[in-house]
Every structure is written in structure tokens, then in C-alpha cells.
Design a protein around this motif. Structure first.
Motif, short mmCIF file in Angstrom:
data_model
loop_
_atom_site.label_atom_id
_atom_site.label_comp_id
_atom_site.label_asym_id
_atom_site.label_seq_id
_atom_site.Cartn_x
_atom_site.Cartn_y
_atom_site.Cartn_z
N VAL A 1 0.83 -1.19 0.00
CA VAL A 1 0.00 0.00 0.00
C VAL A 1 0.87 1.25 0.00
N ASP A 2 1.91 1.26 0.82
CA ASP A 2 2.77 2.45 0.90
C ASP A 2 3.44 2.75 -0.44
N ALA A 3 3.89 1.71 -1.15
CA ALA A 3 4.56 1.92 -2.43
C ALA A 3 3.59 2.50 -3.46
N VAL A 4 2.39 1.97 -3.54
CA VAL A 4 1.38 2.47 -4.47
C VAL A 4 1.00 3.90 -4.10
N GLU A 5 0.84 4.15 -2.81
CA GLU A 5 0.47 5.48 -2.35
C GLU A 5 1.55 6.51 -2.68
N ALA A 6 2.82 6.13 -2.60
CA ALA A 6 3.91 7.04 -2.94
C ALA A 6 3.87 7.40 -4.43
N VAL A 7 3.62 6.41 -5.28
CA VAL A 7 3.53 6.66 -6.72
C VAL A 7 2.33 7.55 -7.02
N ARG A 8 1.18 7.26 -6.41
CA ARG A 8 -0.02 8.06 -6.62
C ARG A 8 0.23 9.52 -6.20
N ALA A 9 0.83 9.73 -5.04
CA ALA A 9 1.08 11.08 -4.54
C ALA A 9 2.01 11.86 -5.47
N ARG A 10 2.97 11.15 -6.06
CA ARG A 10 3.94 11.81 -6.94
C ARG A 10 3.35 12.10 -8.32
N LEU A 11 2.61 11.15 -8.90
CA LEU A 11 2.14 11.28 -10.27
C LEU A 11 0.73 11.88 -10.40
N ALA A 12 -0.13 11.59 -9.44
CA ALA A 12 -1.52 12.04 -9.57
C ALA A 12 -2.12 12.28 -8.18
N PRO A 13 -1.69 13.32 -7.49
CA PRO A 13 -2.16 13.55 -6.13
C PRO A 13 -3.66 13.77 -6.00
N GLN A 14 -4.32 14.12 -7.06
CA GLN A 14 -5.78 14.33 -7.03
C GLN A 14 -6.55 13.02 -7.07
N VAL A 15 -5.91 11.92 -7.42
CA VAL A 15 -6.56 10.62 -7.54
C VAL A 15 -6.77 10.01 -6.16
N LYS A 16 -7.93 9.41 -5.96
CA LYS A 16 -8.25 8.71 -4.71
C LYS A 16 -8.01 7.22 -4.91
N VAL A 17 -7.62 6.53 -3.85
CA VAL A 17 -7.36 5.09 -3.91
C VAL A 17 -8.47 4.34 -3.20
N ALA A 18 -8.93 3.26 -3.81
CA ALA A 18 -9.92 2.37 -3.21
C ALA A 18 -9.34 0.97 -3.17
N LEU A 19 -9.49 0.31 -2.06
CA LEU A 19 -9.09 -1.09 -1.91
C LEU A 19 -10.36 -1.91 -1.71
N ASN A 20 -10.47 -3.03 -2.40
CA ASN A 20 -11.68 -3.82 -2.33
C ASN A 20 -11.36 -5.28 -2.08
N GLU A 21 -12.38 -6.02 -1.70
CA GLU A 21 -12.29 -7.46 -1.43
C GLU A 21 -11.31 -7.76 -0.30
N VAL A 22 -11.31 -6.91 0.72
CA VAL A 22 -10.43 -7.11 1.87
C VAL A 22 -11.08 -8.12 2.80
N GLY A 23 -10.30 -9.06 3.27
CA GLY A 23 -10.82 -10.05 4.20
C GLY A 23 -9.90 -11.23 4.35
N THR A 24 -10.41 -12.24 4.99
CA THR A 24 -9.66 -13.48 5.21
C THR A 24 -10.40 -14.61 4.51
N ILE A 25 -9.68 -15.70 4.29
CA ILE A 25 -10.28 -16.87 3.66
C ILE A 25 -9.70 -18.11 4.32
N ALA A 26 -10.56 -19.08 4.57
CA ALA A 26 -10.11 -20.30 5.23
C ALA A 26 -10.90 -21.49 4.69
N ASP A 27 -10.28 -22.64 4.74
CA ASP A 27 -10.97 -23.85 4.30
C ASP A 27 -11.72 -24.52 5.44
N THR A 28 -11.09 -24.63 6.60
CA THR A 28 -11.68 -25.42 7.66
C THR A 28 -12.20 -24.62 8.84
N ALA A 29 -11.68 -23.43 9.09
CA ALA A 29 -12.06 -22.67 10.29
C ALA A 29 -13.36 -21.91 10.12
#
Length: 167
Positions: A1-29
Motif C-alpha cells: 500500500v505504501d509503495a502504491v500510495e507514494a507513486v499516486r502522490a507523486r504522479l496524480a495527487p488528485q486521484v483517490k485510492v480504493a481497496l476492495n475485497e479485503v478479508g480473510t479466507i479459510a478452508d476449515t475454520a
């Protein structure tokens, strides 16, 4: 996230970042109460970390997942329609933390298993605190907040909303 955010801030500071499909995944628990609480804690931890970095939008995966559709990433039990800890955490964040409020990282000393952030300022400030371990943890709370109410999502709250605990 930090690396992408650094590039965004340098190249397109007006652009907003969205992260999706955040969560955990398990087979048995999946379906185990501790799994849902741990998954909710992961999302809260991730949420605080990206909010501190001014990420505009964070989406949790997924509302309902049935067998064959990754039920371990669900917020709702597909067979009962009842929310799990992941659902109740997201609802608590949406209901309690105002959109656009300023966030402050905390300096959690003592127990390395605790992570927190403060949302807002002065009397309206809210502390979101996550225990990253499956063991009891202690946090020192300033006397100014005694008689405040903590909303707790843990195995005791089960498949219900956060339980209120007087500090």
C-alpha cells in the motif's frame, strides 16, 4: 500500500485510492466463532492502517457466500441470514465513525498485541482498539474516559452486535 500510495502522490495527487475485497479466507475454520472474531479483527487492523494513509475507500469481501462460493469470506451466515463478527464490525464502523473524520495513530505502549487509532478530536474522539492475539490484553485508559462505554466484538458477542461494556 505504501509503495502504491507514494507513486499516486507523486504522479496524480488528485486521484483517490480504493481497496476492495479485503478479508480473510479459510478452508476449515469458517463457521467457528473464533474465526469470525479473528477475521473481524484483521479487517479492523487493516482499516486503521489504510485510514491513517488516507485511502479513500475500503471494501470488505463478501456479503453472503454459500458453500462453493467461499463461505469463509461472508459477513452473513448463508443458512440463517444472521450477521457474524465481520458484519457487526463493519456496521459498527459505519454507524459510529463519521465519514471524513480525522484519524490519529496511537502510541500503544505495553502490550505489543494491541493496535489502535483515534478517530476525531476532543470529547467526540473515538478509539478503535484491536487485540491481535488470541489472549487477554490490558490497555491503560486515561481516567478522563472512565464511565465511557466500550463497544466490544468478541466471542461473547457471538453472532450479535457489539456488546456495550462500561469502562
Amino acid at each position: 500500500v505504501d509503495a502504491v500510495e507514494a507513486v499516486r502522490a507523486r504522479l496524480a495527487p488528485q486521484v483517490k485510492v480504493a481497496l476492495n475485497e479485503v478479508g480473510t479466507i479459510a478452508d476449515t475454520a469458517a463457521g467457528q466463532p473464533l474465526y469470525w472474531v479473528a477475521s473481524a479483527a484483521y479487517f479492523a487492523y487493516f482499516y486503521m492502517n489504510v485510514a491513517i494513509r488516507n485511502i479513500a475507500l475500503l471494501g470488505e469481501s463478501q456479503f453472503v457466500g454459500a458453500p462453493g462460493q467461499f463461505p469463509s469470506v461472508s459477513m452473513i451466515d448463508w443458512s440463517t441470514g444472521v450477521g457474524n463478527a465481520r458484519y457487526w464490525l463493519l456496521r459498527m464502523i459505519n454507524d459510529v465513525i463519521p465519514a471524513g473524520v480525522h484519524i490519529f495513530p496511537t502510541n500503544m505502549t505495553g502490550d505489543p498485541g494491541l493496535f489502535g487509532a483515534v478517530f476525531g478530536e476532543d470529547e467526540e474522539a473515538l478509539l478503535l482498539l484491536v487485540n491481535k492475539r488470541n489472549t487477554a490484553a490490558n490497555a491503560s485508559i486515561p481516567t478522563a474516559v472512565f464511565n465511557a462505554t466500550a463497544l466490544v466484538i468478541d466471542q461473547l458477542s457471538g453472532a450479535g452486535p457489539a456488546r456495550a461494556v462500561l469502562l
